[in-house]
Write an enzyme that holds these catalytic residues in place. Structure first.
Site, PDB file in Angstrom:
ATOM      1  N   LYS A  71       0.839  -1.214   0.000  1.00 39.95           N
ATOM      2  CA  LYS A  71       0.000   0.000   0.000  1.00 39.95           C
ATOM      3  C   LYS A  71       0.872   1.262   0.000  1.00 39.95           C
ATOM      4  O   LYS A  71       2.093   1.182   0.217  1.00 39.95           O
ATOM      5  CB  LYS A  71      -0.890  -0.014   1.246  1.00 39.95           C
ATOM      6  CG  LYS A  71      -0.090   0.099   2.553  1.00 39.95           C
ATOM      7  CD  LYS A  71      -0.944  -0.157   3.772  1.00 39.95           C
ATOM      8  CE  LYS A  71      -0.107  -0.072   5.030  1.00 39.95           C
ATOM      9  NZ  LYS A  71      -0.830  -0.593   6.206  1.00 39.95           N
ATOM     10  N   ARG A 169     -11.120  -0.422  14.380  1.00 35.88           N
ATOM     11  CA  ARG A 169     -11.237   0.259  13.085  1.00 35.88           C
ATOM     12  C   ARG A 169     -12.254  -0.515  12.259  1.00 35.88           C
ATOM     13  O   ARG A 169     -13.274  -0.930  12.770  1.00 35.88           O
ATOM     14  CB  ARG A 169      -9.894   0.304  12.333  1.00 35.88           C
ATOM     15  CG  ARG A 169      -8.654   0.551  13.159  1.00 35.88           C
ATOM     16  CD  ARG A 169      -7.432   0.877  12.276  1.00 35.88           C
ATOM     17  NE  ARG A 169      -6.937  -0.274  11.515  1.00 35.88           N
ATOM     18  CZ  ARG A 169      -5.703  -0.373  11.066  1.00 35.88           C
ATOM     19  NH1 ARG A 169      -4.845   0.611  11.280  1.00 35.88           N
ATOM     20  NH2 ARG A 169      -5.316  -1.424  10.375  1.00 35.88           N
ATOM     21  N   TYR A 296      16.434  28.757  10.141  1.00 32.71           N
ATOM     22  CA  TYR A 296      15.327  29.605  10.612  1.00 32.71           C
ATOM     23  C   TYR A 296      15.366  29.714  12.127  1.00 32.71           C
ATOM     24  O   TYR A 296      15.705  28.750  12.827  1.00 32.71           O
ATOM     25  CB  TYR A 296      13.984  28.998  10.180  1.00 32.71           C
ATOM     26  CG  TYR A 296      13.711  29.132   8.693  1.00 32.71           C
ATOM     27  CD1 TYR A 296      13.583  30.393   8.114  1.00 32.71           C
ATOM     28  CD2 TYR A 296      13.576  28.019   7.888  1.00 32.71           C
ATOM     29  CE1 TYR A 296      13.325  30.536   6.751  1.00 32.71           C
ATOM     30  CE2 TYR A 296      13.319  28.137   6.528  1.00 32.71           C
ATOM     31  CZ  TYR A 296      13.196  29.405   5.964  1.00 32.71           C
ATOM     32  OH  TYR A 296      12.948  29.528   4.627  1.00 32.71           O
TER      33      TYR A 296
HETATM   34  C1  LIG Z   1      -0.201  -1.799   6.636  1.00 29.24           C
HETATM   35  C2  LIG Z   1      -0.886  -3.066   7.021  1.00 29.24           C
HETATM   36  C3  LIG Z   1      -0.141  -4.247   7.218  1.00 29.24           C
HETATM   37  C4  LIG Z   1       1.373  -4.293   7.158  1.00 29.24           C
HETATM   38  O1  LIG Z   1       1.920  -3.600   8.246  1.00 29.24           O
HETATM   39  P1  LIG Z   1       3.519  -3.597   8.505  1.00 29.24           P
HETATM   40  O2  LIG Z   1       3.637  -3.065   9.881  1.00 29.24           O
HETATM   41  O3  LIG Z   1       4.112  -2.681   7.509  1.00 29.24           O
HETATM   42  O4  LIG Z   1       3.986  -4.976   8.344  1.00 29.24           O
HETATM   43  C5  LIG Z   1      -0.834  -5.401   7.508  1.00 29.24           C
HETATM   44  N1  LIG Z   1      -2.178  -5.405   7.593  1.00 29.24           N
HETATM   45  C6  LIG Z   1      -2.928  -4.293   7.409  1.00 29.24           C
HETATM   46  C7  LIG Z   1      -4.412  -4.371   7.535  1.00 29.24           C
HETATM   47  C8  LIG Z   1      -2.309  -3.082   7.118  1.00 29.24           C
HETATM   48  O5  LIG Z   1      -3.046  -1.993   6.934  1.00 29.24           O
END
Ligand SMILES: *Cc1c(COP(=O)(O)O)cnc(C)c1O
Length: 405
Positions: A71, A169, A296
């Site tokens: 993702k 969630r 800055y």
């Molecule tokens: C992002 C995600 C993962 C992978 O998480 P990592 O910590 O990068 O291994 C697995 N499952 C879901 C539902 C996610 O959103």
């Protein structure tokens, strides 16, 4: 291979490695192209390390299939690039993304392995998903919609059911999951290819979550319902709870070679090698006298006469502001502290009493070398390794480092 060999072979376009420029256009990369000669920051993707990590994760997970989470633009490395690199690897069973657009992009780029959409979609989106053979993640009573969408297919529509065992969630609450799963399983056009959950990553509560999940899936399986593969293990879980690897693991970060948190790196039995680097070139070098300020709000005041180098990279590129809280940048094999503040497009590093760097030298914010790994930057500055990777600006030029055939 050490950095020097890599860079020199890259520069000569020779011997054991090759760098390919990646672009969003269909332009064919030429072997031997080198990273940008310009000052603009760029990203390098280390393909051999990526493949190494996939094999290493598979080995450590008892050869369970890997649902590779790619993702958010492949964790910043580049969605299509990462998919293309991973697709030929037999250890990778399929891909998971969160955004509909990313799922569609994978199919448009000819990715053939299973794709799971872990994010939300509308009822009309279902025709997009079925036309492209993308598996939706389901957790609401939409069985009738799924059946309608699947009616045109010559085979049942594969779905994964998401169960909320305590993270709060998305997901059907575990106490209400059995009737939903029974309903879905009873629909002839729909096939449950997987049942999944996400841990809270609270060590003790994770085990309670796992109990809820295995009780639910155990009960359904023993009443004859086919659930496909049960999966739950992200990178954290991969290290923390080997009883949660179930039928398939679902990691992201560790595939890119980065330990999700420092305790896992120390004494780890798994050899992860970062597959991504952020680099630029020194844009300007100057000497300032003791007492002179930089940045800055005069965030830095030199304690002694010192050389400073300005790097044309900043938080707009994904190099976080917190890097000024202790991160070090590698230039010519040495690490130099980031000082003052990181602004949108500039980073200042303290070189010291000797002028050891010059304009045009390559500066590495992070890559795969010890001392410069994303975990090193995170540990020194308080940045999150997730932010370091996922916030990499998608518009930066990317180069793929491959093993020369
Ligand atoms: C992002 C995600 C993962 C992978 O998480 P990592 O910590 O990068 O291994 C697995 N499952 C879901 C539902 C996610 O959103």
């Amino acid at each position: 291979m050490n950095r020097r060999t890599f860079l020199s072979t890259a520069a000569l376009g020779a011997a054991s490695t090759a760098l390919y420029p990646l672009s969003s256009s269909a332009q064919r990369p030429k072997a031997g192209d080198t990273p940008s000669e310009s000052f603009d920051p760029w990203i390098e993707i280390h393909a051999p390390n990526l493949a190494h990590n996939v094999r290493e994760v598979s080995r450590a997970a008892g050869k369970r299939p890997i649902l590779a989470v790619i993702k958010n633009n492949g964790y910043g490395l580049g969605l299509a690039t990462i998919a293309r690199q991973m697709e030929p690897l037999p250890e990778v069973d399929g891909f998971a993304v969160v955004k509909l657009d990313e799922a569609v992009t994978l199919r448009d780029r000819d990715v053939k392995k299973p794709v799971l959409l872990m994010g939300p979609f509308t009822t009309p989106d279902l025709s997009t998903l079925t036309a492209r053979n993308i598996m939706p993640m389901v957790y609401t009573p939409i069985g009738a919609d799924l059946e309608r969408a699947a009616a045109t297919l010559p085979h049942p529509l594969d779905i994964h059911v998401c169960v909320d065992t305590g993270i709060g969630r998305v997901g059907v609450p575990y106490t209400e999951a059995a009737p939903l799963i029974r309903d879905l399983a009873a629909r002839p056009n729909v096939r449950i290819a997987g049942v999944m959950m996400t841990f809270t990553e609270d060590e003790a509560f994770d085990q309670e979550q796992l109990k809820r999940f295995t009780a639910l899936t155990g009960e359904l399986s023993s009443s004859g319902i086919a659930l496909g593969r049960r999966h739950a293990a992200s990178s954290y879980t991969f290290f923390q709870h080997d009883n949660a690897w179930l039928d398939m693991v679902r990691p992201g970060m560790i595939l890119y070679g980065v330990f999700p948190s420092p305790p896992f790196r120390k004494g780890s039995k798994i050899d992860l090698r970062p597959a991504v680097g952020l680099k630029t070139r020194v844009a300007f070098v100057k000497k300032i006298a003791a007492g002179t300020s930089a940045g800055y709000e005069r965030a830095y005041v030199a304690k002694a006469d010192t050389w400073l180098a300005t790097l044309p990279v900043g938080h707009t590129d994904g190099w976080p502001r917190v890097a000024a809280k202790g991160a070090r940048v590698r230039i010519n094999q040495r690490l130099y502290p980031v000082i003052a503040s990181v602004s949108a497009s500039h980073t200042i590093v303290e070189i010291g009493a000797e002028q050891t760097v010059k304009v045009g030298d390559v500066a590495t914010m992070f890559d795969w070398n010890d001392g410069s790994r994303p975990e090193d930057v995170a540990g020194a500055s308080g940045a999150s390794v997730y932010d370091l990777l996922m916030h990499l600006n998608p518009l930066l030029p990317r180069y793929l480092m491959t093993e020369e055939k």
